[in-house]
Design an enzyme around this catalytic site. Structure first.
Site, PDB file in Angstrom:
ATOM      1  N   ASP A   1      78.548  24.240  36.403  1.00 28.36           N
ATOM      2  CA  ASP A   1      78.064  24.132  35.034  1.00 28.36           C
ATOM      3  C   ASP A   1      78.033  25.394  34.470  1.00 28.36           C
ATOM      4  OD1 ASP A   1      76.521  22.654  33.092  1.00 28.36           O
ATOM      5  OD2 ASP A   1      75.222  24.199  33.512  1.00 28.36           O
TER       6      ASP A   1
ATOM      7  N   TYR B   1      75.832  31.654  28.364  1.00 29.09           N
ATOM      8  CA  TYR B   1      75.527  32.596  29.539  1.00 29.09           C
ATOM      9  C   TYR B   1      75.973  33.674  29.773  1.00 29.09           C
ATOM     10  CZ  TYR B   1      73.762  27.888  30.875  1.00 29.09           C
ATOM     11  OH  TYR B   1      73.166  26.487  30.865  1.00 29.09           O
TER      12      TYR B   1
ATOM     13  N   GLN C   1      72.125  16.590  29.917  1.00 26.83           N
ATOM     14  CA  GLN C   1      71.442  17.224  30.979  1.00 26.83           C
ATOM     15  C   GLN C   1      70.365  17.891  30.356  1.00 26.83           C
ATOM     16  OE1 GLN C   1      72.937  21.940  31.787  1.00 26.83           O
ATOM     17  NE2 GLN C   1      74.401  20.600  32.355  1.00 26.83           N
TER      18      GLN C   1
ATOM     19  N   TRP D   1      73.682  30.236  35.003  1.00 21.93           N
ATOM     20  CA  TRP D   1      72.904  30.865  34.052  1.00 21.93           C
ATOM     21  C   TRP D   1      72.458  32.143  34.681  1.00 21.93           C
ATOM     22  CZ3 TRP D   1      67.664  29.238  31.482  1.00 21.93           C
ATOM     23  CH2 TRP D   1      67.424  30.126  30.229  1.00 21.93           C
TER      24      TRP D   1
ATOM     25  N   TYR E   1      68.605  20.233  35.124  1.00 25.81           N
ATOM     26  CA  TYR E   1      68.597  21.645  35.213  1.00 25.81           C
ATOM     27  C   TYR E   1      67.309  22.163  35.725  1.00 25.81           C
ATOM     28  CZ  TYR E   1      67.102  22.702  30.377  1.00 25.81           C
ATOM     29  OH  TYR E   1      66.399  22.737  28.996  1.00 25.81           O
TER      30      TYR E   1
HETATM   31  P1  NAP Z   1      67.174  26.915  38.999  1.00 25.50           P
HETATM   32  O1  NAP Z   1      68.344  26.520  39.510  1.00 25.50           O
HETATM   33  O2  NAP Z   1      65.984  26.043  39.025  1.00 25.50           O
HETATM   34  O3  NAP Z   1      66.671  28.382  39.528  1.00 25.50           O
HETATM   35  C1  NAP Z   1      67.589  29.472  39.796  1.00 25.50           C
HETATM   36  C2  NAP Z   1      66.455  30.505  40.534  1.00 25.50           C
HETATM   37  O4  NAP Z   1      66.497  29.946  41.906  1.00 25.50           O
HETATM   38  C3  NAP Z   1      67.599  31.654  40.655  1.00 25.50           C
HETATM   39  O5  NAP Z   1      66.536  32.889  40.978  1.00 25.50           O
HETATM   40  C4  NAP Z   1      67.915  31.780  42.481  1.00 25.50           C
HETATM   41  O6  NAP Z   1      67.909  32.935  43.148  1.00 25.50           O
HETATM   42  C5  NAP Z   1      67.039  30.855  43.009  1.00 25.50           C
HETATM   43  N1  NAP Z   1      67.233  30.024  44.132  1.00 25.50           N
HETATM   44  C6  NAP Z   1      68.232  29.374  44.090  1.00 25.50           C
HETATM   45  N2  NAP Z   1      68.240  28.459  45.314  1.00 25.50           N
HETATM   46  C7  NAP Z   1      67.298  28.903  46.005  1.00 25.50           C
HETATM   47  C8  NAP Z   1      66.689  28.812  47.411  1.00 25.50           C
HETATM   48  N3  NAP Z   1      67.362  28.046  48.077  1.00 25.50           N
HETATM   49  N4  NAP Z   1      65.717  29.506  47.789  1.00 25.50           N
HETATM   50  C9  NAP Z   1      64.989  30.304  46.813  1.00 25.50           C
HETATM   51  N5  NAP Z   1      65.290  30.558  45.560  1.00 25.50           N
HETATM   52  C10 NAP Z   1      66.571  30.172  45.187  1.00 25.50           C
HETATM   53  O7  NAP Z   1      67.334  27.413  37.461  1.00 25.50           O
HETATM   54  P2  NAP Z   1      68.317  27.532  36.316  1.00 25.50           P
HETATM   55  O8  NAP Z   1      69.319  28.523  36.687  1.00 25.50           O
HETATM   56  O9  NAP Z   1      67.288  27.620  35.047  1.00 25.50           O
HETATM   57  O10 NAP Z   1      68.942  26.028  36.356  1.00 25.50           O
HETATM   58  C11 NAP Z   1      70.121  25.744  37.077  1.00 25.50           C
HETATM   59  C12 NAP Z   1      71.277  25.611  36.043  1.00 25.50           C
HETATM   60  O11 NAP Z   1      71.051  24.752  35.070  1.00 25.50           O
HETATM   61  C13 NAP Z   1      71.541  26.947  35.312  1.00 25.50           C
HETATM   62  O12 NAP Z   1      72.136  27.919  36.019  1.00 25.50           O
HETATM   63  C14 NAP Z   1      72.425  26.422  34.042  1.00 25.50           C
HETATM   64  O13 NAP Z   1      73.764  26.088  34.660  1.00 25.50           O
HETATM   65  C15 NAP Z   1      71.822  25.004  33.895  1.00 25.50           C
HETATM   66  N6  NAP Z   1      70.795  25.062  32.762  1.00 25.50           N
HETATM   67  C16 NAP Z   1      71.066  24.440  31.556  1.00 25.50           C
HETATM   68  C17 NAP Z   1      70.175  24.330  30.627  1.00 25.50           C
HETATM   69  C18 NAP Z   1      70.470  23.579  29.361  1.00 25.50           C
HETATM   70  O14 NAP Z   1      69.845  23.924  28.099  1.00 25.50           O
HETATM   71  N7  NAP Z   1      71.476  22.898  29.346  1.00 25.50           N
HETATM   72  C19 NAP Z   1      68.883  25.251  30.803  1.00 25.50           C
HETATM   73  C20 NAP Z   1      68.787  25.829  31.988  1.00 25.50           C
HETATM   74  C21 NAP Z   1      69.502  25.890  33.147  1.00 25.50           C
HETATM   75  P3  NAP Z   1      69.399  33.714  43.502  1.00 25.50           P
HETATM   76  O15 NAP Z   1      69.997  33.768  42.072  1.00 25.50           O
HETATM   77  O16 NAP Z   1      69.051  34.915  44.100  1.00 25.50           O
HETATM   78  O17 NAP Z   1      70.180  32.719  44.296  1.00 25.50           O
END
Ligand code: NAP
Length: 322
Positions: free
Chosen positions: A93, A98, A208, A65, A236
């Site tokens: 995923d 997205y 998820q 995302w 997620y």
């Molecule tokens: P997340 O993974 O909790 O956070 C992503 C953020 O954290 C980005 O800004 C990333 O920055 C940063 N980040 C990642 N690794 C890091 C680290 N080691 N140190 C510091 N910052 C870090 O949030 P999310 O993207 O919402 O959730 C993950 C995935 O779950 C999504 O991408 C999507 O595929 C899925 N999702 C599904 C739903 C659903 O409704 N099913 C909803 C939300 C998300 P950078 O990009 O700069 O690395």
């Protein structure tokens, strides 16, 4: 009835259980929910868990995302996903939602020539989930991903369209070889109970859901229910999109482990059976850091501190979503 799908059954796809490397034994054991048999890791050393189908998936995958939203970052984002594959985070995923499909297109670029290494997950938007709409949406995702099948196709969240319609679409897609299996997202316990009572509903492979240190509601009932039914959950926003990382408790524990707060947040999830985490990282540095979270082992003292600061639920909390 005619569908957009080819009527003929596609040849069997390679199953992901074949990539297992058993460190301590070559014997397979009977699967329990989310069981990670001791020492069973994928080729790159990432611990795995089993879906109800028997497919083996890494417990640490990659989210997408907000990828593909800035053309200036595309190269780095593709590189980050490819590095994640190299490091064994082979579950990717994504979703038609997205970046309006552009994230799937970027994933397609990242996995070009490496499709067989990937456990590919995408999602259908609720308003597309009539039987025909589900099939058409999946075909759109496959076009953008430049793939001939998905390993897992999820209903992104529950909408107005009857679940029976969506299940009929999933069944047609499985029959046509365009998806290998299906699951759901953002389903609370009552939704899961309703789903598994429907004809074909017990074939659900995962739910998820939003789950991290500051979103622990599912521990009250949904997580136990999924464990009882041997359905791993996919957590997620495992680092709460970065918002959890400056909490003092995490920073203290991170210092003790010579780790980072993100690694502590991921290690907290990954210590649990039946939980897969899918952090999104847009840079190779974050990918490396997240992969290394698998080596962080939290102790009783760490867990007790986290429980005090961010307590588990004492009563039902309706499922939250982002
Ligand atoms: P997340 O993974 O909790 O956070 C992503 C953020 O954290 C980005 O800004 C990333 O920055 C940063 N980040 C990642 N690794 C890091 C680290 N080691 N140190 C510091 N910052 C870090 O949030 P999310 O993207 O919402 O959730 C993950 C995935 O779950 C999504 O991408 C999507 O595929 C899925 N999702 C599904 C739903 C659903 O409704 N099913 C909803 C939300 C998300 P950078 O990009 O700069 O690395």
């Amino acid at each position: 009835m005619r569908t957009n799908c080819s009527a003929s059954r596609a040849p069997r796809r390679p199953r992901h259980r074949e990539v297992l490397v058993a460190r301590t034994s070559t014997k397979r054991t009977t699967a329990l929910v989310g069981e990670a048999p001791h020492g069973v890791q994928n080729k790159a050393g990432v611990r795995t868990t089993r879906l109800p189908s028997g497919d083996v998936i890494p417990v640490l995958g990659q989210g997408t995302w907000h990828l593909a939203e800035d053309p200036g970052r595309r190269e780095e984002e593709v590189e980050a996903l490819r590095l994640g594959l190299d490091l064994g985070m082979t579950l990717i995923d994504t979703a038609e939602m997205y970046a309006d499909g552009a994230a799937e297109d970027l994933v397609g670029e990242a996995i070009a020539g490496r499709r067989d290494e990937v456990f590919l997950v995408s999602k259908v938007l609720p308003h597309n989930t009539t039987r025909r709409g589900t099939i058409a949406a999946c075909e759109g995702s496959l076009r953008r991903l430049k793939a001939d099948h998905l390993d897992l196709y999820l209903l992104h969240w529950r909408g107005e369209i009857a679940l029976e319609e969506t299940l009929a679409g999933f069944a047609a897609l499985v029959h046509a070889g365009k998806i290998r299996q299906w699951g759901v997202s953002n389903f609370d316990t009552s939704d899961m109970k309703e789903l598994v009572r429907l004809p074909g509903g017990s074939a659900v492979q995962t739910d998820q859901v939003l789950y991290n240190l500051v979103r622990r509601g599912i521990e009250f009932d949904l997580l136990p229910w999924c464990r009882e039914h041997r359905i791993p959950i996919m957590a997620y926003s495992p680092v709460e999109q970065g918002r959890v990382l400056d909490r003092a408790e995490l920073q203290d524990i991170a210092i003790r482990h010579s780790a980072t707060p993100a690694q502590v947040a991921l290690a907290w999830l990954l210590r649990q059976e039946g939980v897969v985490a899918i952090p999104k990282a847009g840079t190779p540095e974050h990918v490396r850091e997240n992969r290394a979270a698998l080596d962080v082992v939290l102790g009783e003292k760490d867990l007790a501190e986290l429980d005090r600061a961010l307590p588990p639920p004492r009563r039902k909390v309706p499922l939250q979503m982002l």
